[in-house]
Design an enzyme around this catalytic site. Structure first.
Site, PDB file in Angstrom:
ATOM      1  N   ASP A 160      41.550  51.955  28.411  1.00 29.88           N
ATOM      2  CA  ASP A 160      40.842  53.248  27.860  1.00 29.88           C
ATOM      3  C   ASP A 160      41.680  53.518  26.444  1.00 29.88           C
ATOM      4  O   ASP A 160      41.087  53.669  25.257  1.00 29.88           O
ATOM      5  CB  ASP A 160      41.085  54.574  28.549  1.00 29.88           C
ATOM      6  N   HIS A 188      40.995  58.054  34.865  1.00 26.86           N
ATOM      7  CA  HIS A 188      40.393  56.996  34.382  1.00 26.86           C
ATOM      8  C   HIS A 188      38.916  57.135  34.766  1.00 26.86           C
ATOM      9  O   HIS A 188      38.286  56.667  35.648  1.00 26.86           O
ATOM     10  CB  HIS A 188      40.740  55.728  34.755  1.00 26.86           C
TER      11      HIS A 188
HETATM   12  P1  NAX Z   1      34.328  42.183  41.277  1.00 27.29           P
HETATM   13  O1  NAX Z   1      33.318  42.868  42.292  1.00 27.29           O
HETATM   14  O2  NAX Z   1      33.949  41.114  40.584  1.00 27.29           O
HETATM   15  O3  NAX Z   1      35.451  41.660  42.128  1.00 27.29           O
HETATM   16  C1  NAX Z   1      36.075  42.471  43.362  1.00 27.29           C
HETATM   17  C2  NAX Z   1      36.724  41.524  44.418  1.00 27.29           C
HETATM   18  O4  NAX Z   1      37.513  42.601  45.304  1.00 27.29           O
HETATM   19  C3  NAX Z   1      35.881  40.677  45.101  1.00 27.29           C
HETATM   20  O5  NAX Z   1      35.893  39.410  45.062  1.00 27.29           O
HETATM   21  C4  NAX Z   1      35.809  41.551  46.511  1.00 27.29           C
HETATM   22  O6  NAX Z   1      35.675  40.472  47.400  1.00 27.29           O
HETATM   23  C5  NAX Z   1      37.220  41.943  46.383  1.00 27.29           C
HETATM   24  N1  NAX Z   1      37.752  43.016  47.384  1.00 27.29           N
HETATM   25  C6  NAX Z   1      37.011  44.070  47.684  1.00 27.29           C
HETATM   26  N2  NAX Z   1      37.435  44.833  48.879  1.00 27.29           N
HETATM   27  C7  NAX Z   1      38.587  44.099  48.994  1.00 27.29           C
HETATM   28  C8  NAX Z   1      39.874  44.408  49.718  1.00 27.29           C
HETATM   29  N3  NAX Z   1      39.889  45.423  50.741  1.00 27.29           N
HETATM   30  N4  NAX Z   1      40.915  43.369  49.558  1.00 27.29           N
HETATM   31  C9  NAX Z   1      41.142  42.402  48.906  1.00 27.29           C
HETATM   32  N5  NAX Z   1      39.899  42.261  48.049  1.00 27.29           N
HETATM   33  C10 NAX Z   1      38.781  42.864  48.045  1.00 27.29           C
HETATM   34  O7  NAX Z   1      34.797  43.427  40.598  1.00 27.29           O
HETATM   35  P2  NAX Z   1      35.708  43.257  39.268  1.00 27.29           P
HETATM   36  O8  NAX Z   1      34.841  43.274  38.080  1.00 27.29           O
HETATM   37  O9  NAX Z   1      36.872  42.338  39.326  1.00 27.29           O
HETATM   38  O10 NAX Z   1      36.502  44.891  39.227  1.00 27.29           O
HETATM   39  C11 NAX Z   1      37.352  45.232  40.014  1.00 27.29           C
HETATM   40  C12 NAX Z   1      37.711  46.789  40.147  1.00 27.29           C
HETATM   41  O11 NAX Z   1      38.245  47.164  38.917  1.00 27.29           O
HETATM   42  C13 NAX Z   1      36.390  47.422  40.322  1.00 27.29           C
HETATM   43  O12 NAX Z   1      36.751  48.646  41.141  1.00 27.29           O
HETATM   44  C14 NAX Z   1      36.174  48.256  38.946  1.00 27.29           C
HETATM   45  O13 NAX Z   1      35.368  49.493  38.969  1.00 27.29           O
HETATM   46  C15 NAX Z   1      37.642  48.364  38.302  1.00 27.29           C
HETATM   47  N6  NAX Z   1      37.603  48.381  37.061  1.00 27.29           N
HETATM   48  C16 NAX Z   1      38.748  49.303  36.778  1.00 27.29           C
HETATM   49  C17 NAX Z   1      38.937  49.368  35.465  1.00 27.29           C
HETATM   50  C18 NAX Z   1      40.090  50.344  34.914  1.00 27.29           C
HETATM   51  O14 NAX Z   1      40.223  50.446  33.506  1.00 27.29           O
HETATM   52  N7  NAX Z   1      40.917  51.008  35.697  1.00 27.29           N
HETATM   53  C19 NAX Z   1      38.242  48.846  34.150  1.00 27.29           C
HETATM   54  C20 NAX Z   1      37.431  47.667  34.636  1.00 27.29           C
HETATM   55  C21 NAX Z   1      36.747  47.650  36.092  1.00 27.29           C
HETATM   56  O15 NAX Z   1      35.692  48.507  35.998  1.00 27.29           O
END
Ligand code: NAX
Length: 329
Positions: A160, A188
């Site tokens: 951000d 966030h």
């Molecule tokens: P993806 O859906 O591409 O990847 C997430 C991965 O996490 C998947 O491979 C899934 O199998 C795995 N996963 C789910 N539950 C799990 C668990 N209990 N243990 C281990 N692995 C698990 O998502 P991606 O684009 O990589 O984003 C990941 C997270 O970041 C999301 O929650 C997203 O909202 C968050 N973000 C946070 C941001 C921030 O600034 N704080 C910005 C970017 C993003 O939106």
């Protein structure tokens, strides 16, 4: 010379952010050229094969600093002896799902992972939560990881901050390095407050340099708050490379002394500074001495800023209320 070595656990390793992050860590960008890295990847059982594919690519990069890579679907195994845990994996919001449903689903993940961190990670482990809703997920992990100092839990708001800098560059055409002290307060989420009142451009107050307070109060804040949604709209996928970049920036900033006039955005456990409820994971202006961090304590906040910051605090209090009963079980 003593050889430095750091073990980094990364969850959600087969996801988008994982793919943009792991290679940069392995290349030495996060911990520097003098530190060897052990990567410990955590994925869900159904994504383990995909994670193994990422491991193959990491091996094929032949990174000199990458000492070992482990993969597991067990948090206790993946977090064993970790110095850092980057909690990226979580369940994304699906169509028709309300924010409070998302909070409840993800809270189970972070209760489990908090307990596992407490059991098997190093007591000094630092935990940076990226998976959304990241402030509340970090709060849950902090509450459940009884053996780790609450000050070691963080949630990512550097993306951000970087977005806020980018908006000011686009508006003013000044070089990015001319802007200082532009920091995010709060959650966030769409209530976050990018504090342009305390920022400067080439040493002058940013509001004087921009000379458009109405734009700052409305469009600028909204653009920063809604940037994630704009990227999903354009790309069909949420931000990944910029999120991974912000994770790298955050760890670097914690590990290196902050320059005298600077500060950076990080959601940390509130000690009651600026009247924010103690214990919440709240984004503040933070400084580091390279070993420990502190909240910058003496920034003036006008009525507008105070109102915005309180709104974000209210949202986090509501999120805390939504998961309170789950923590008591
Ligand atoms: P993806 O859906 O591409 O990847 C997430 C991965 O996490 C998947 O491979 C899934 O199998 C795995 N996963 C789910 N539950 C799990 C668990 N209990 N243990 C281990 N692995 C698990 O998502 P991606 O684009 O990589 O984003 C990941 C997270 O970041 C999301 O929650 C997203 O909202 C968050 N973000 C946070 C941001 C921030 O600034 N704080 C910005 C970017 C993003 O939106």
């Amino acid at each position: 010379m003593k050889e430095n070595r750091v073990k980094v656990a990364v969850t959600g390793a087969a996801g988008q952010i994982g793919y943009a992050l792991l290679f940069r860590i392995a290349a030495g960008e996060m911990f520097g050229p003098g530190t060897k890295v052990i990567l410990s990847l955590l994925e869900l059982p159904q994504a383990i094969d995909a994670a193994k594919g990422v491991v193959m690519e990491l091996q094929d990069c032949a990174f000199p600093l990458l000492e070992n890579i482990e993969v597991s679907d067990s948090p206790e195994v993946a977090f064993a002896d970790a110095d850092w845990a980057l909690l990226v994996g979580s369940v994304p919001r699906k169509k028709g799902m309300e924010r409070k449903d998302l909070i409840k689903i993800n809270s189970q993940i972070f209760i489990e992972q908090g307990k596992a961190l407490s059991q098997t990670a190093r007591k000094t482990c630092k935990v940076l939560v990226v998976g959304n809703p990241c402030n509340t997920n970090a709060f849950i992990a902090k509450e459940t990881a009884r053996n780790i100092d609450p000050r070691n839990f963080f949630a990512l708001t550097m993306l951000d901050q970087n977005r806020a800098y980018a908006q000011i560059v686009q508006k003013t055409k000044v070089p990015l390095t001319a802007i200082e002290g532009l920091v995010i307060w709060g959650n966030h989420s769409a209530t976050q407050f990018p504090d342009f009142y305390n920022a400067t451009i080439k040493g002058r107050p940013l509001i004087d340099a921009v000379a458009d307070e109405e734009w700052l109060q409305k469009d600028f804040i909204q653009k920063v708050q809604q940037r994630g949604a704009a990227i999903i709209h354009a790309r069909g996928l949420s931000s990944a490379a910029s999120a991974a970049n912000a994770v790298i920036n955050t760890v670097q900033k914690l590990l290196n002394p902050t320059a005298s006039a600077e500060r950076f955005s990080l959601a940390v456990v509130s000690d009651g500074s600026y009247g924010i409820e103690k214990g919440l994971i709240f984004s503040f202006p933070v400084r580091s001495n390279g070993k420990d961090w502190e909240i910058v304590s003496d920034l003036p906040l006008n009525e507008f800023s105070q109102k915005k910051i309180k709104e974000s605090e209210q949202e986090l209090l509501q999120e805390r209320a939504a998961i309170k009963s789950l923590l008591e079980k």
